[in-house]
Write an enzyme that holds these catalytic residues in place. Sequence first.
Site, PDB file in Angstrom:
ATOM      1  N   TYR A 155       0.820  -1.181  -0.083  1.00  0.00           N
ATOM      2  CA  TYR A 155      -0.472  -0.476  -0.369  1.00  0.00           C
ATOM      3  C   TYR A 155       0.633   1.220  -0.170  1.00  0.00           C
ATOM      4  O   TYR A 155       0.642   2.599  -0.418  1.00  0.00           O
ATOM      5  CB  TYR A 155      -0.965   0.077   0.855  1.00  0.00           C
ATOM      6  CG  TYR A 155      -1.618  -0.589   1.300  1.00  0.00           C
ATOM      7  CD1 TYR A 155      -1.968  -1.943   0.868  1.00  0.00           C
ATOM      8  CD2 TYR A 155      -3.561  -0.157   1.075  1.00  0.00           C
ATOM      9  CE1 TYR A 155      -2.982  -2.920   1.104  1.00  0.00           C
ATOM     10  CE2 TYR A 155      -5.162  -0.943   1.225  1.00  0.00           C
ATOM     11  CZ  TYR A 155      -4.685  -2.167   0.563  1.00  0.00           C
ATOM     12  OH  TYR A 155      -5.484  -3.101   0.607  1.00  0.00           O
ATOM     13  N   LYS A 205       3.801 -14.746   3.205  1.00  0.00           N
ATOM     14  CA  LYS A 205       4.191 -16.445   1.155  1.00  0.00           C
ATOM     15  C   LYS A 205       5.701 -16.283   1.398  1.00  0.00           C
ATOM     16  O   LYS A 205       5.993 -16.023   0.549  1.00  0.00           O
ATOM     17  CB  LYS A 205       3.392 -15.407   0.591  1.00  0.00           C
ATOM     18  CG  LYS A 205       3.184 -16.028  -1.074  1.00  0.00           C
ATOM     19  CD  LYS A 205       2.455 -17.002  -1.009  1.00  0.00           C
ATOM     20  CE  LYS A 205       2.706 -18.502  -1.739  1.00  0.00           C
ATOM     21  NZ  LYS A 205       1.587 -19.368  -2.773  1.00  0.00           N
ATOM     22  N   ASP A 237      -1.824 -18.480   1.242  1.00  0.00           N
ATOM     23  CA  ASP A 237      -3.010 -19.348   0.103  1.00  0.00           C
ATOM     24  C   ASP A 237      -3.655 -20.355   1.052  1.00  0.00           C
ATOM     25  O   ASP A 237      -5.183 -20.716   0.835  1.00  0.00           O
ATOM     26  CB  ASP A 237      -1.961 -19.516  -0.959  1.00  0.00           C
ATOM     27  CG  ASP A 237      -0.866 -20.356  -0.986  1.00  0.00           C
ATOM     28  OD1 ASP A 237      -0.028 -20.452   0.171  1.00  0.00           O
ATOM     29  OD2 ASP A 237      -0.775 -20.882  -2.165  1.00  0.00           O
ATOM     30  N   ASP A 261      -6.237  -7.244   4.119  1.00  0.00           N
ATOM     31  CA  ASP A 261      -7.007  -6.923   3.839  1.00  0.00           C
ATOM     32  C   ASP A 261      -8.092  -7.815   3.436  1.00  0.00           C
ATOM     33  O   ASP A 261      -9.062  -7.884   2.813  1.00  0.00           O
ATOM     34  CB  ASP A 261      -6.941  -5.400   2.893  1.00  0.00           C
ATOM     35  CG  ASP A 261      -7.019  -5.337   1.739  1.00  0.00           C
ATOM     36  OD1 ASP A 261      -7.747  -4.602   2.187  1.00  0.00           O
ATOM     37  OD2 ASP A 261      -7.873  -4.827   0.218  1.00  0.00           O
ATOM     38  N   ASP A 265     -11.827  -9.806   4.702  1.00  0.00           N
ATOM     39  CA  ASP A 265     -13.682  -9.766   3.358  1.00  0.00           C
ATOM     40  C   ASP A 265     -13.981 -10.919   3.697  1.00  0.00           C
ATOM     41  O   ASP A 265     -14.471 -11.580   3.618  1.00  0.00           O
ATOM     42  CB  ASP A 265     -13.205  -8.956   2.351  1.00  0.00           C
ATOM     43  CG  ASP A 265     -13.189  -7.470   2.160  1.00  0.00           C
ATOM     44  OD1 ASP A 265     -12.994  -6.507   3.435  1.00  0.00           O
ATOM     45  OD2 ASP A 265     -13.345  -7.583   0.846  1.00  0.00           O
TER      46      ASP A 265
HETATM   47  C1  IPM Z   1     -10.418  -1.487   4.258  1.00  0.00           C
HETATM   48  C2  IPM Z   1     -10.342  -1.548   2.608  1.00  0.00           C
HETATM   49  C3  IPM Z   1      -9.780  -0.170   2.349  1.00  0.00           C
HETATM   50  C4  IPM Z   1      -7.972  -1.033   2.115  1.00  0.00           C
HETATM   51  C5  IPM Z   1      -9.490   0.713   0.993  1.00  0.00           C
HETATM   52  C6  IPM Z   1     -11.267   1.981   0.931  1.00  0.00           C
HETATM   53  C7  IPM Z   1      -8.469   1.350   0.243  1.00  0.00           C
HETATM   54  O1  IPM Z   1     -10.699  -2.559   2.013  1.00  0.00           O
HETATM   55  O2  IPM Z   1     -10.452  -1.081   5.065  1.00  0.00           O
HETATM   56  O3  IPM Z   1     -10.550  -3.046   4.123  1.00  0.00           O
HETATM   57  O4  IPM Z   1      -7.822  -1.514   0.876  1.00  0.00           O
HETATM   58  O5  IPM Z   1      -7.244  -0.709   2.644  1.00  0.00           O
HETATM   59 MG    MG Z   2     -10.289  -4.352   2.569  1.00  0.00          MG
END
Ligand code: IPM
Ligand code: MG
Length: 393
Positions: A155, A205, A237, A261, A265
């Site tokens: 990032y 990884k 993975d 990240d 999710d």
């Molecule tokens: C999160 C989001 C952010 C990230 C985006 C909106 C930049 O996906 O907080 O997980 O990737 O960190």
């Molecule tokens: Mg995210």
Amino acid sequence: MTDPANSAGGVSAGTTYNLVFVPGDGIGPEVIAAGRRVLEAAGRLHDFDFRWHEILIGGVAIDAYGVPMRDEDLAACAAADAVYFGAIGDPKYDDPKAKVRPEQALLALRKGLGLYANLRPVSVQPVLRASSPVRESLLEGVDMMIVRELTGGLYFGKPSEQRDTPAGREVVDTLAYTEHEIRRVVKLAFELARGRRKKLASVDKANVLSSSRLWRTIVEEVKVDYPDVTVEHRLVDSCAMSLIQQPAVFDVIVTENLFGDILSDEASVLAGSLGMLPSASIGERHTNYGLHGLYEPIHGSAPYIAGQDVANPIATILSGAMLLRWSLGQDAAADAIERAVTAALTGGYRTPDLLVAGNADGLSPVGTQAMGDAVMAALEAAVGGVAQEEPVR
Ligand code: IPM
Ligand code: MG
């Protein structure tokens, strides 16, 4: 301000906390409004209150000021006791050639405030097990804390750019970490594991990436100080697979920025919806009350449902509970909010994301504000009194 007459024998005068709130884009303003009302209610019941300062960050700031975040707004976030954040991102800035994008502000905020650790707790409310596509028997006992490194890795590494060469376009992103950056987040993860089931999975990884090999080495070095914590190294993975196959085995997971990240999710699927997962971003700096931090749902701005009062505010409400716990030391109020969320769900209230195939049999389908109301009602019912609600702005 808290009425001194309300505090028991003058023992507790009540505190007014300074919070910056960032509605942001898309569904951000709706979920943050619900979250603020719940925080206000918790304050009324637990004898504290807030001075709120709204700032524009993200697409709304590009529209208003031409930049995703102004320096003075970063300074306001740094000066506050904590930052309560909705969501940012707007498809109108999705053009790959765009010079400014809303997300740049969130990254600058995380970096500018030194928030190197992002805590993403994942648990499954028993009444929501059916909302997850994962088989219910696998969801029993799921209770993990994902610790995502937040201010390094892909990032932030430089160079990160597209170049024109005689052979055509080329592009580079850089995955860079210093030893110090890895060590501090790994230590925090060990500390958290120590207070939980004492199991740490470090995800990398290392069979491919140099950065992961240093990460692994540092985990091995730090673990000497935590003989009570069991550590395993997992490749990202295979860890992604285990998160669905055996989610209950995980306690604390620590990993670099992009892996965290993605895995968080994925883990939200266990909880039944991305709209359930809160987060706390913290660093080293303390205020008078706790760690300085930023609190936001892990979901994004979901522009396709913005303004329709259908977004699930629970991730934001639970982020408010984390704010109370980590930044303000108000643990009892934080616990009360978490219990109230469980009570509202047990009472059958469901935003559309939590209804399985739209089936609302025996349930109460609600929108964003009504879910906020249901949580507030549960909060108030739990202390046996109805706190007088004052309008928020
Ligand atoms: C999160 C989001 C952010 C990230 C985006 C909106 C930049 O996906 O907080 O997980 O990737 O960190
Ligand atoms: Mg995210």
